[in-house]
Design a protein around this motif. Structure first.
Motif, PDB file in Angstrom:
ATOM      1  N   LEU A  63      -1.348 -33.960 -62.354  1.00 19.96           N
ATOM      2  CA  LEU A  63      -1.018 -34.353 -60.989  1.00 19.96           C
ATOM      3  C   LEU A  63       0.347 -33.743 -60.675  1.00 19.96           C
ATOM      4  CD1 LEU A  63      -2.071 -38.096 -61.284  1.00 19.96           C
ATOM      5  CD2 LEU A  63      -3.396 -36.195 -60.344  1.00 19.96           C
ATOM      6  N   VAL A  64       0.389 -32.849 -59.700  1.00 18.29           N
ATOM      7  CA  VAL A  64       1.617 -32.127 -59.378  1.00 18.29           C
ATOM      8  C   VAL A  64       2.676 -33.090 -58.853  1.00 18.29           C
ATOM      9  CG1 VAL A  64       2.636 -30.325 -57.933  1.00 18.29           C
ATOM     10  CG2 VAL A  64       0.352 -29.995 -58.913  1.00 18.29           C
ATOM     11  N   GLN A  65       3.864 -33.014 -59.468  1.00 10.03           N
ATOM     12  CA  GLN A  65       4.995 -33.850 -59.080  1.00 10.03           C
ATOM     13  C   GLN A  65       6.049 -33.046 -58.318  1.00 10.03           C
ATOM     14  OE1 GLN A  65       4.896 -37.263 -59.949  1.00 10.03           O
ATOM     15  NE2 GLN A  65       2.840 -36.649 -60.508  1.00 10.03           N
ATOM     16  N   ASP A  66       6.185 -31.745 -58.675  1.00 11.37           N
ATOM     17  CA  ASP A  66       7.214 -30.911 -58.065  1.00 11.37           C
ATOM     18  C   ASP A  66       6.854 -29.442 -58.267  1.00 11.37           C
ATOM     19  OD1 ASP A  66       9.576 -30.237 -56.767  1.00 11.37           O
ATOM     20  OD2 ASP A  66      10.872 -30.698 -58.470  1.00 11.37           O
ATOM     21  N   VAL A  67       7.316 -28.584 -57.342  1.00 12.26           N
ATOM     22  CA  VAL A  67       7.099 -27.140 -57.434  1.00 12.26           C
ATOM     23  C   VAL A  67       8.396 -26.447 -57.031  1.00 12.26           C
ATOM     24  CG1 VAL A  67       5.812 -25.158 -56.535  1.00 12.26           C
ATOM     25  CG2 VAL A  67       4.645 -27.344 -56.857  1.00 12.26           C
ATOM     26  N   ALA A  68       8.794 -25.472 -57.841  1.00  9.00           N
ATOM     27  CA  ALA A  68       9.962 -24.649 -57.518  1.00  9.00           C
ATOM     28  C   ALA A  68       9.492 -23.201 -57.493  1.00  9.00           C
ATOM     29  CB  ALA A  68      11.054 -24.837 -58.560  1.00  9.00           C
ATOM     30  N   VAL A  69       9.785 -22.474 -56.408  1.00  9.72           N
ATOM     31  CA  VAL A  69       9.315 -21.098 -56.237  1.00  9.72           C
ATOM     32  C   VAL A  69      10.506 -20.159 -56.075  1.00  9.72           C
ATOM     33  CG1 VAL A  69       7.900 -19.562 -54.823  1.00  9.72           C
ATOM     34  CG2 VAL A  69       7.223 -21.948 -55.129  1.00  9.72           C
ATOM     35  N   ARG A  70      10.447 -19.040 -56.793  1.00 10.00           N
ATOM     36  CA  ARG A  70      11.453 -17.986 -56.674  1.00 10.00           C
ATOM     37  C   ARG A  70      10.972 -16.950 -55.683  1.00 10.00           C
ATOM     38  NH1 ARG A  70      13.318 -14.387 -61.671  1.00 10.00           N
ATOM     39  NH2 ARG A  70      11.515 -13.379 -60.866  1.00 10.00           N
ATOM     40  N   GLU A  71      11.772 -15.931 -55.391  1.00 14.25           N
ATOM     41  CA  GLU A  71      11.353 -14.875 -54.475  1.00 14.25           C
ATOM     42  C   GLU A  71      10.093 -14.176 -55.000  1.00 14.25           C
ATOM     43  OE1 GLU A  71      14.027 -12.983 -57.481  1.00 14.25           O
ATOM     44  OE2 GLU A  71      14.270 -14.727 -56.226  1.00 14.25           O
TER      45      GLU A  71
END
Length: 89
Positions: A63-71
């Protein structure tokens, strides 16, 4: 999610013994305590919902709690023992 330049690092990571697996590369710690590879294109932090054995591996549903995306960069896919670059239209 790794970029296509990370193939060598990925091979090194999976071949290393658990006590040395996180030695190469730069790592950060998510507030949840999960290690995050700083050079990743994206990091998806999940809570394990279900894990079932499947051959020599496990199929894990999270279950996705957080997402961090780079360029944006070209991604890296690993399937059936091979690495590839995804083709996007």
């Amino acid at each position: 999610i790794l970029d296509h330049c990370s193939e060598g690092w990925c091979r090194e990571f999976v071949r290393a013994t658990p006590d040395k697996r996180f030695a190469p590369g730069e790592w950060a710690e998510h507030v949840s305590g999960v290690p995050i590879f700083r050079d990743a294109l994206a990091s998806v932090i999940c809570e394990v919902d279900q894990a079932e054995p499947f051959g020599s591996h496990y199929v894990i549903r999270g279950l996705v709690q957080d997402v961090a995306v780079r360029e944006p960069h070209e991604g890296l896919i690993y399937l059936d023992g091979r690495y590839a670059r995804p083709a996007f239209l």
